[in-house]
Scaffold this active site. Structure first.
Site, PDB file in Angstrom:
ATOM      1  N   ASP A  13       0.805  -1.224   0.000  1.00  0.00           N
ATOM      2  CA  ASP A  13       0.000   0.000   0.000  1.00  0.00           C
ATOM      3  C   ASP A  13       0.838   1.275   0.000  1.00  0.00           C
ATOM      4  O   ASP A  13       0.453   2.291   0.573  1.00  0.00           O
ATOM      5  CB  ASP A  13      -0.971   0.007   1.211  1.00  0.00           C
ATOM      6  CG  ASP A  13      -1.819  -1.249   1.250  1.00  0.00           C
ATOM      7  OD1 ASP A  13      -2.225  -1.706   0.168  1.00  0.00           O
ATOM      8  OD2 ASP A  13      -2.057  -1.772   2.347  1.00  0.00           O
ATOM      9  N   GLY A  15       1.551   2.912  -2.673  1.00  0.00           N
ATOM     10  CA  GLY A  15       1.131   3.782  -3.774  1.00  0.00           C
ATOM     11  C   GLY A  15       1.669   3.271  -5.112  1.00  0.00           C
ATOM     12  O   GLY A  15       1.907   4.058  -6.035  1.00  0.00           O
ATOM     13  N   LYS A  16       1.813   1.946  -5.207  1.00  0.00           N
ATOM     14  CA  LYS A  16       2.321   1.347  -6.456  1.00  0.00           C
ATOM     15  C   LYS A  16       1.358   1.612  -7.614  1.00  0.00           C
ATOM     16  O   LYS A  16       1.775   1.825  -8.743  1.00  0.00           O
ATOM     17  CB  LYS A  16       2.511  -0.176  -6.280  1.00  0.00           C
ATOM     18  CG  LYS A  16       3.514  -0.534  -5.193  1.00  0.00           C
ATOM     19  CD  LYS A  16       3.602  -2.024  -4.980  1.00  0.00           C
ATOM     20  CE  LYS A  16       2.376  -2.626  -4.350  1.00  0.00           C
ATOM     21  NZ  LYS A  16       2.128  -2.204  -2.952  1.00  0.00           N
ATOM     22  N   GLY A  17       0.060   1.599  -7.286  1.00  0.00           N
ATOM     23  CA  GLY A  17      -0.957   1.841  -8.319  1.00  0.00           C
ATOM     24  C   GLY A  17      -0.790   3.217  -8.924  1.00  0.00           C
ATOM     25  O   GLY A  17      -0.830   3.397 -10.139  1.00  0.00           O
ATOM     26  N   GLY A  40      -4.722  -4.333  -3.478  1.00  0.00           N
ATOM     27  CA  GLY A  40      -5.728  -3.279  -3.548  1.00  0.00           C
ATOM     28  C   GLY A  40      -5.020  -1.991  -3.905  1.00  0.00           C
ATOM     29  O   GLY A  40      -4.208  -1.498  -3.136  1.00  0.00           O
ATOM     30  N   HIS A  41      -5.245  -1.513  -5.123  1.00  0.00           N
ATOM     31  CA  HIS A  41      -4.582  -0.277  -5.558  1.00  0.00           C
ATOM     32  C   HIS A  41      -5.643   0.774  -5.824  1.00  0.00           C
ATOM     33  O   HIS A  41      -6.553   0.549  -6.613  1.00  0.00           O
ATOM     34  CB  HIS A  41      -3.804  -0.499  -6.865  1.00  0.00           C
ATOM     35  CG  HIS A  41      -2.866  -1.665  -6.818  1.00  0.00           C
ATOM     36  ND1 HIS A  41      -1.898  -1.795  -5.862  1.00  0.00           N
ATOM     37  CD2 HIS A  41      -2.759  -2.752  -7.617  1.00  0.00           C
ATOM     38  CE1 HIS A  41      -1.221  -2.911  -6.079  1.00  0.00           C
ATOM     39  NE2 HIS A  41      -1.734  -3.515  -7.139  1.00  0.00           N
ATOM     40  N   GLN A 224       1.895  -6.383  -3.665  1.00  0.00           N
ATOM     41  CA  GLN A 224       2.453  -6.555  -2.312  1.00  0.00           C
ATOM     42  C   GLN A 224       3.782  -5.802  -2.152  1.00  0.00           C
ATOM     43  O   GLN A 224       3.938  -4.755  -2.741  1.00  0.00           O
ATOM     44  CB  GLN A 224       2.595  -8.046  -1.958  1.00  0.00           C
ATOM     45  CG  GLN A 224       1.260  -8.742  -1.747  1.00  0.00           C
ATOM     46  CD  GLN A 224       0.491  -9.003  -3.021  1.00  0.00           C
ATOM     47  OE1 GLN A 224       1.021  -9.551  -3.967  1.00  0.00           O
ATOM     48  NE2 GLN A 224      -0.755  -8.606  -3.062  1.00  0.00           N
ATOM     49  N   LYS A 304      -8.369  -1.439   8.984  1.00  0.00           N
ATOM     50  CA  LYS A 304      -7.542  -0.256   9.247  1.00  0.00           C
ATOM     51  C   LYS A 304      -6.084  -0.677   9.129  1.00  0.00           C
ATOM     52  O   LYS A 304      -5.702  -1.740   9.614  1.00  0.00           O
ATOM     53  CB  LYS A 304      -7.783   0.238  10.671  1.00  0.00           C
ATOM     54  CG  LYS A 304      -9.015   1.089  10.811  1.00  0.00           C
ATOM     55  CD  LYS A 304      -9.039   1.710  12.191  1.00  0.00           C
ATOM     56  CE  LYS A 304     -10.263   2.596  12.333  1.00  0.00           C
ATOM     57  NZ  LYS A 304     -10.392   3.146  13.674  1.00  0.00           N
ATOM     58  N   LEU A 332       4.064  12.436   1.060  1.00  0.00           N
ATOM     59  CA  LEU A 332       4.798  13.444   1.840  1.00  0.00           C
ATOM     60  C   LEU A 332       3.812  14.448   2.446  1.00  0.00           C
ATOM     61  O   LEU A 332       3.993  14.922   3.570  1.00  0.00           O
ATOM     62  CB  LEU A 332       5.812  14.154   0.934  1.00  0.00           C
ATOM     63  CG  LEU A 332       6.742  15.131   1.630  1.00  0.00           C
ATOM     64  CD1 LEU A 332       7.661  14.419   2.611  1.00  0.00           C
ATOM     65  CD2 LEU A 332       7.588  15.912   0.614  1.00  0.00           C
TER      66      LEU A 332
HETATM   67  P1  GDP Z   1      -0.717   0.251  -3.571  1.00  0.00           P
HETATM   68  O1  GDP Z   1      -1.380  -0.998  -3.109  1.00  0.00           O
HETATM   69  O2  GDP Z   1       0.757   0.256  -3.343  1.00  0.00           O
HETATM   70  O3  GDP Z   1      -1.098   0.614  -4.972  1.00  0.00           O
HETATM   71  O4  GDP Z   1      -1.267   1.424  -2.634  1.00  0.00           O
HETATM   72  P2  GDP Z   1      -2.801   1.654  -2.194  1.00  0.00           P
HETATM   73  O5  GDP Z   1      -3.559   2.174  -3.349  1.00  0.00           O
HETATM   74  O6  GDP Z   1      -3.331   0.462  -1.483  1.00  0.00           O
HETATM   75  O7  GDP Z   1      -2.616   2.762  -1.076  1.00  0.00           O
HETATM   76  C1  GDP Z   1      -2.043   3.999  -1.369  1.00  0.00           C
HETATM   77  C2  GDP Z   1      -3.087   5.109  -1.096  1.00  0.00           C
HETATM   78  O8  GDP Z   1      -2.432   6.345  -1.040  1.00  0.00           O
HETATM   79  C3  GDP Z   1      -4.130   5.250  -2.181  1.00  0.00           C
HETATM   80  O9  GDP Z   1      -5.344   5.620  -1.574  1.00  0.00           O
HETATM   81  C4  GDP Z   1      -3.592   6.379  -3.061  1.00  0.00           C
HETATM   82  O10 GDP Z   1      -4.617   7.108  -3.720  1.00  0.00           O
HETATM   83  C5  GDP Z   1      -2.929   7.237  -2.028  1.00  0.00           C
HETATM   84  N1  GDP Z   1      -1.753   7.999  -2.480  1.00  0.00           N
HETATM   85  C6  GDP Z   1      -0.760   7.607  -3.331  1.00  0.00           C
HETATM   86  N2  GDP Z   1       0.197   8.539  -3.405  1.00  0.00           N
HETATM   87  C7  GDP Z   1      -0.186   9.547  -2.575  1.00  0.00           C
HETATM   88  C8  GDP Z   1       0.399  10.794  -2.190  1.00  0.00           C
HETATM   89  O11 GDP Z   1       1.489  11.163  -2.603  1.00  0.00           O
HETATM   90  N3  GDP Z   1      -0.314  11.548  -1.275  1.00  0.00           N
HETATM   91  C9  GDP Z   1      -1.510  11.153  -0.774  1.00  0.00           C
HETATM   92  N4  GDP Z   1      -2.142  11.951   0.105  1.00  0.00           N
HETATM   93  N5  GDP Z   1      -2.086   9.999  -1.118  1.00  0.00           N
HETATM   94  C10 GDP Z   1      -1.437   9.206  -1.991  1.00  0.00           C
HETATM   95  P1  IMO Z   2      -0.892  -4.263  -2.228  1.00  0.00           P
HETATM   96  O1  IMO Z   2      -0.519  -4.788  -3.577  1.00  0.00           O
HETATM   97  C1  IMO Z   2      -0.897  -4.815   2.093  1.00  0.00           C
HETATM   98  C2  IMO Z   2      -0.833  -8.970   3.544  1.00  0.00           C
HETATM   99  C3  IMO Z   2      -2.078  -9.454   4.285  1.00  0.00           C
HETATM  100  C4  IMO Z   2      -1.453 -10.442   5.238  1.00  0.00           C
HETATM  101  C5  IMO Z   2      -0.347 -11.071   4.385  1.00  0.00           C
HETATM  102  C6  IMO Z   2      -0.730 -12.413   3.757  1.00  0.00           C
HETATM  103  O2  IMO Z   2      -2.180  -3.506  -2.215  1.00  0.00           O
HETATM  104  O3  IMO Z   2       0.232  -3.520  -1.590  1.00  0.00           O
HETATM  105  P2  IMO Z   2      -2.316 -13.077   1.724  1.00  0.00           P
HETATM  106  O4  IMO Z   2      -3.797 -12.920   1.541  1.00  0.00           O
HETATM  107  O5  IMO Z   2      -1.486 -12.445   0.663  1.00  0.00           O
HETATM  108  O6  IMO Z   2      -1.918 -14.510   1.958  1.00  0.00           O
HETATM  109  O7  IMO Z   2      -1.982 -12.304   3.111  1.00  0.00           O
HETATM  110  O8  IMO Z   2      -0.034 -10.143   3.369  1.00  0.00           O
HETATM  111  N1  IMO Z   2      -1.091  -8.413   2.192  1.00  0.00           N
HETATM  112  C7  IMO Z   2      -1.064  -7.100   1.913  1.00  0.00           C
HETATM  113  N2  IMO Z   2      -0.888  -6.022   2.712  1.00  0.00           N
HETATM  114  N3  IMO Z   2      -1.037  -4.648   0.763  1.00  0.00           N
HETATM  115  C8  IMO Z   2      -1.185  -5.712  -0.058  1.00  0.00           C
HETATM  116  O9  IMO Z   2      -1.212  -5.598  -1.388  1.00  0.00           O
HETATM  117  C9  IMO Z   2      -1.242  -7.013   0.509  1.00  0.00           C
HETATM  118  N4  IMO Z   2      -1.387  -8.261   0.003  1.00  0.00           N
HETATM  119  C10 IMO Z   2      -1.271  -9.097   1.039  1.00  0.00           C
HETATM  120  O10 IMO Z   2      -2.717  -8.383   4.960  1.00  0.00           O
HETATM  121  O11 IMO Z   2      -0.825  -9.766   6.299  1.00  0.00           O
HETATM  122 MG    MG Z   3      -2.773  -1.627  -1.731  1.00  0.00          MG
END
Ligand code: GDP
Ligand code: IMO
Ligand code: MG
Length: 430
Positions: A13, A15-17, A40-41, A224, A304, A332
């Site tokens: 999480d 911010g790879k997406g 989840g992106h 991940q 959360k 940031l």
């Molecule tokens: P991913 O799984 O690595 O793609 O990341 P997620 O999407 O799960 O979580 C990143 C969250 O941070 C998302 O809700 C993005 O919209 C948000 N995000 C990404 N870059 C930034 C940033 O520079 N600032 C803020 N405020 N939010 C960001």
């Molecule tokens: P993105 O791509 C954050 C965590 C789960 C759990 C562990 C194992 O959005 O960054 P699994 O279902 O993969 O066997 O769960 O890995 N986990 C993540 N945590 N972001 C993810 O993906 C995750 N994918 C798996 O919460 O701790």
């Molecule tokens: Mg994510």
């Protein structure tokens, strides 16, 4: 020709997406090499929010061809639901998406086993997403998995499901006190997707390597993160794939000599979902502050996210095991106005200082962060478009992280939007 790998540097999480989305408009292919619908992106485009789980975020870049690589585990029901959801919003997904014939399939029994096993573990549970990811990868390695190509050979499909269920039904009934699963039910489940799946299936290894040979650009969008990597992460509190850079090569069939940049995505603080050690975790008002201001709620399971300060031991470790060429520092803006920002520079493990990641799991579980602090800035930075526009204190924070974290920080996120990114060095220009 460019082959760029995107890797999460922390526990996911980061911010790879968003990073993929920014580069996706300038590449020809975006391939997801690992993971499944446990990801989840969230990507924000022109004020519109998209939430992707199984599909690569590259699906939102109209000019790129999105690919689910051989290293991905695919839940077909989730795949078509996600495609339909995007198409209902006007995106063109099914005509562009390519799916590797070698990717493994998540069966209904994998999802059941994931959930019952977590319940069985009780206090020792990993806190998985419950999507069947671990059991599917376990079957892949045990050589009893199902692959995309098997859906097109009914007799092989039935044989494989039948031999997998021989063992799994024993476990379900005798160990977990659940009902046995019928072979024919599972065969029918997979055959029901055959027609929609067929036009998407390709030899993705050939497709991607040919594209690179023709001078095209390929982005590998890892799911991940490094600290969730089954080899390099906080085992056993990890996922069951290799989200690190080496895994991107294996999971897409692109050899390491082709990689031109390896971009680590890292938050300006740290978050984690699920169980497992987390040295800089906060249990006070600042944890809540990061959670609220950063909107730190998991897209996939609605949990959360646990929050903590930036950990440069992890940043250096991630940089080392992935061979990062660049960092993309996200969020940031979330640190604006917080007074002082602690940065973890090393660990104290039972009285001994560790500047680098301790070797043993026990040591890491005992690691206490050693912090230095830097002053935060109060100005709104969400509209900054160049490094020089950032307040001096924000620049100093970034430069200190760069010094501590093992490679240059080339991108800085100052908000969730596509255009809220400061570019100091463009990986597609090198
Ligand atoms: P991913 O799984 O690595 O793609 O990341 P997620 O999407 O799960 O979580 C990143 C969250 O941070 C998302 O809700 C993005 O919209 C948000 N995000 C990404 N870059 C930034 C940033 O520079 N600032 C803020 N405020 N939010 C960001
Ligand atoms: P993105 O791509 C954050 C965590 C789960 C759990 C562990 C194992 O959005 O960054 P699994 O279902 O993969 O066997 O769960 O890995 N986990 C993540 N945590 N972001 C993810 O993906 C995750 N994918 C798996 O919460 O701790
Ligand atoms: Mg994510």
């Amino acid at each position: 020709m460019a082959a760029i790998v995107i890797v999460g540097a922390q526990w996911g999480d980061e911010g790879k997406g968003k990073a993929t989305d920014i580069l996706g408009g300038r590449v020809d292919y975006v391939v997801k090499p690992n993971g499944g619908n446990n990801a989840g992106h969230t990507v924000v485009v022109g004020g519109e929010k998209y939430e992707l789980k199984l599909l690569p975020a590259g699906i939102l870049s109209e000019n790129a061809t999105p690919v689910l690589g051989n290293g991905v585990v695919i839940n077909l029901e989730a795949l078509f639901e996600e495609i339909d959801g995007l198409e209902a919003r006007g995106a063109n997904a099914s005509e562009r998406l390519k799916v590797s014939a070698n990717a493994h399939l998540v069966a209904p029994y994998h999802q059941v086993l994931d959930r019952v096993h977590e319940r069985f573990l009780g206090k020792r549970a990993i806190g998985t997403t419950g999507r069947g990811i671990g059991p599917t990868y376990a079957d892949k390695v045990a050589r009893i998995g199902l692959r995309v190509q098997d859906v097109f050979d009914e007799s092989i499909l039935r044989q494989k499901i039948s031999s997998a269920l021989d063992v799994k039904n024993q476990m379900l009934v005798k160990m977990y006190n659940r009902k046995a699963i019928e072979v024919e039910e599972v065969v029918e489940y997979f055959l029901s997707f055959r027609e929609r799946l067929e036009p998407l299936v390709v030899d993705s290894e050939y497709l991607l390597n040919t594209a690179l040979d023709e001078g095209k650009h390929v982005l590998m969008e890892g799911g991940q993160a490094t600290m969730l990597d089954v080899d390099h992460g906080t085992y056993p509190f990890v996922t069951s794939s290799n989200p690190s850079a080496g895994g991107a090569c294996v999971g897409s069939g692109i050899g390491p000599t082709k990689i031109t940049s390896c971009l680590g995505i890292i938050k300006a603080y740290t978050t984690r979902v699920g169980a497992g050690p987390f040295p800089t975790e906060l249990f006070d008002k600042w944890g809540e502050h990061l959670q609220n201001v950063g909107g730190e709620v998991g897209v996939n399971t609605g949990r959360k996210r646990r929050c903590g300060w930036y950990d440069s031991v992890i940043a250096r470790y991630a940089s080392r095991v992935n061979g990062f060429t660049d960092y993309f520092l996200t969020k940031l803006d979330v640190l604006t106005g917080i007074g002082e920002i602690p940065i973890c520079v090393a660990y104290d493990v039972d009285g001994e200082r560790f500047d680098e990641m301790p070797t043993s799991q026990t040591q890491f579980h005992h690691a206490e962060p050693i912090f230095e602090t830097m002053p935060a800035w109060d100005e709104d930075i969400t509209g900054c478009t160049t490094f020089d526009e950032l307040p001096e204190k924000a620049r100093d924070y970034v430069l200190r992280l760069e010094e501590l974290s093992g490679c240059r920080i080339s991108y800085i996120g100052v908000g969730p939007g596509r255009d809220q990114t400061i570019v100091r060095h463009d990986v597609l220009a090198s």
